[in-house]
Motif scaffolding. Structure first.
Motif, PDB file in Angstrom:
ATOM      1  N   HIS A  73      35.214  49.328  90.531  1.00  0.00           N
ATOM      2  CA  HIS A  73      35.027  50.475  89.653  1.00  0.00           C
ATOM      3  C   HIS A  73      34.959  51.769  90.446  1.00  0.00           C
ATOM      4  CE1 HIS A  73      34.592  48.695  85.675  1.00  0.00           C
ATOM      5  NE2 HIS A  73      34.096  47.651  86.294  1.00  0.00           N
ATOM      6  N   GLU A  78      47.277  50.440  82.320  1.00  0.00           N
ATOM      7  CA  GLU A  78      46.350  49.921  81.306  1.00  0.00           C
ATOM      8  C   GLU A  78      44.949  50.503  81.505  1.00  0.00           C
ATOM      9  OE1 GLU A  78      44.858  45.643  79.477  1.00  0.00           O
ATOM     10  OE2 GLU A  78      45.826  45.725  81.432  1.00  0.00           O
ATOM     11  N   ALA A 110      42.749  52.917  79.049  1.00  0.00           N
ATOM     12  CA  ALA A 110      41.367  52.595  78.665  1.00  0.00           C
ATOM     13  C   ALA A 110      40.446  53.762  78.997  1.00  0.00           C
ATOM     14  CB  ALA A 110      40.906  51.332  79.390  1.00  0.00           C
ATOM     15  N   ARG A 156      40.928  56.466  76.490  1.00  0.00           N
ATOM     16  CA  ARG A 156      40.240  56.148  75.228  1.00  0.00           C
ATOM     17  C   ARG A 156      38.729  56.375  75.363  1.00  0.00           C
ATOM     18  NH1 ARG A 156      43.987  51.727  74.760  1.00  0.00           N
ATOM     19  NH2 ARG A 156      42.496  50.330  75.771  1.00  0.00           N
ATOM     20  N   ARG A 157      38.199  56.011  76.530  1.00  0.00           N
ATOM     21  CA  ARG A 157      36.763  56.223  76.753  1.00  0.00           C
ATOM     22  C   ARG A 157      36.436  57.712  76.734  1.00  0.00           C
ATOM     23  NH1 ARG A 157      36.989  52.090  80.845  1.00  0.00           N
ATOM     24  NH2 ARG A 157      37.012  53.631  82.493  1.00  0.00           N
TER      25      ARG A 157
END
Lengths: 327, 70
Positions: free
Chosen positions: B17, B30, B34, B37-38
């Protein structure tokens, strides 16, 4: 197991569902429900917008505390079958992200409650989050078999937080609601721990059945049930609960004691249940599983009765209200 | 819990991370989606929270403001 988790985490980055899962929605729903009942039962005429904001703040606070718990307990969760699919051990959300998410949610919750419910409620919510995330999660959970007895206070406080938000004060009635949840927590979790002993042992969590043995845990469950049943009736004496509450409390309380006696007479905790499903057990552990499942119904039933009395106008006072303690 | 495999696994996840955060240009499409979107969810969440604070403030003010009668 770790390979499986790694594969699943590599397959999908974090989505909003993972952040919802971080907030422990099942725990949150019980917190919100008991808080909502505390709000309705409080003797105050609260603006509906403020009432909704108070409940929202408590929900956010519960979610924040849940995320902080998951961030810290990732190592424990990873080895327990019941919890290994949670977002942090599954690798979908990092511990730092979960910690940040929890802190931000907690700060937002306390801020909102300070505005909607006043400083007493906000302070109590902040204390509740601190107690759950620091006192229980970081300290008690890993160090003593009384972890959930003392830590249970965090889960018991939400009705008092809501009451304080509605009235700006506290009193005997919210204290009774807190006490009921507080004394309900040990038999509830020890019943679960009896048939999930293997999981807790693997994770090194000193739950009572692991530390003191199954017979001692079964006895303690019975003792707490014997304390809880009359305590569940106490709101009738203060006038908080009416006839409906009295009937529900007597019925469910009697059943709770009966199931606790059944656990005490059984050999629950010695059957070696190792199933992943929460309610799936080997034959010998059924008494513990049944008490665990019923305990949820018990708490829901008591608070639903208060909800029906104070929210739907079904309250009818009993003649058992003691002088000097009526609200 | 002292299982070194678990500790190592969690450390790897954190490193993964951290790397994703430190070099945004190198993340997979991808993961970028994500993250996007977060970001939208965070923006919407903060906007909603600000709106809730406004509404609560208005409700508090309405409750404290004496009504003026003519």
């Amino acid at each position: 197991m770790i390979d499986t988790l790694a594969a699943s985490s590599a397959a999908r980055p974090a989505e909003w569902r993972d952040y919802v899962a971080l907030m422990k929605p099942r725990v949150m729903s019980l917190v919100v429900f008991t808080a909502f009942v505390g709000l309705l039962a409080a003797p105050a005429d609260v603006n509906p917008i403020l009432a909704a904001a108070i409940v929202l703040a408590i929900a956010l606070g519960a979610g924040g505390a849940g995320a902080l718990n998951m961030a810290y307990d990732a190592d424990i969760d990873a080895v327990m079958r019941r919890t290994c699919a949670r977002p942090v051990p599954a690798g979908k959300v990092s511990r730092a992200e979960a910690m940040t998410f929890g802190l931000v949610m907690s700060a937002l919750a306390v801020t909102l409650l300070a505005l909607a419910g006043g400083p007493l409620a906000a302070g109590l919510l902040a204390f509740t989050i601190f107690f759950y995330a620091v006192i229980y999660t970081m300290w008690l959970k890993r160090s003593t078999a009384q972890n959930i007895v003392i830590g249970g206070l965090a889960g018991a406080l939400p009705p008092a937080v809501a009451w304080a938000g509605a009235t700006g004060s506290l009193g005997l009635d919210p204290a009774l609601m807190v006490a009921i949840i507080f004394f309900w927590t040990p038999p509830h979790f020890w019943a679960l721990a009896l048939y999930k002993q293997g999981d807790y042992a693997k994770a090194g969590v000193p739950m009572l059945p692991n530390v003191a043995g199954a017979p001692a845990a079964r006895l303690q469950i019975l003792l707490y049930a014997l304390l809880l049943a009359p305590l569940g009736l106490a709101p009738v004496a203060t006038g908080l609960g009416g006839w409906l509450y009295a009937a529900v409390s007597i019925g469910l309380g009697a059943m709770f004691v009966l199931l606790a006696v059944r656990v005490a007479r059984s050999r629950a905790g010695e059957a070696g249940t190792d199933e992943a499903d929460l309610y799936e057990v080997k034959m010998g552990d059924r008494a513990a599983r049944d008490l665990f499942a019923f305990s949820i119904l018990y708490l829901f039933g008591l608070f639903a009765a208060l909800l029906a009395e104070h929210g739907l106008g079904l309250y009818a006072a009993t003649p058992f209200v003691l002088g000097g303690v009526a609200p | 819990v002292t299982d070194p495999r678990i500790q190592s696994y969690l450390a790897d996840q954190d490193a993964h991370h951290a790397a994703e955060t430190a070099r945004p240009g190198e993340i997979s499409p991808e993961a970028a989606k994500a993250r996007s979107r977060r970001n939208v969810a965070i923006a919407l969440g903060l906007g909603a929270f600000a709106l809730v604070l406004l509404v609560v403030t208005m409700a508090q003010l309405a409750g404290q403001t004496p009504r003026i009668t003519y």
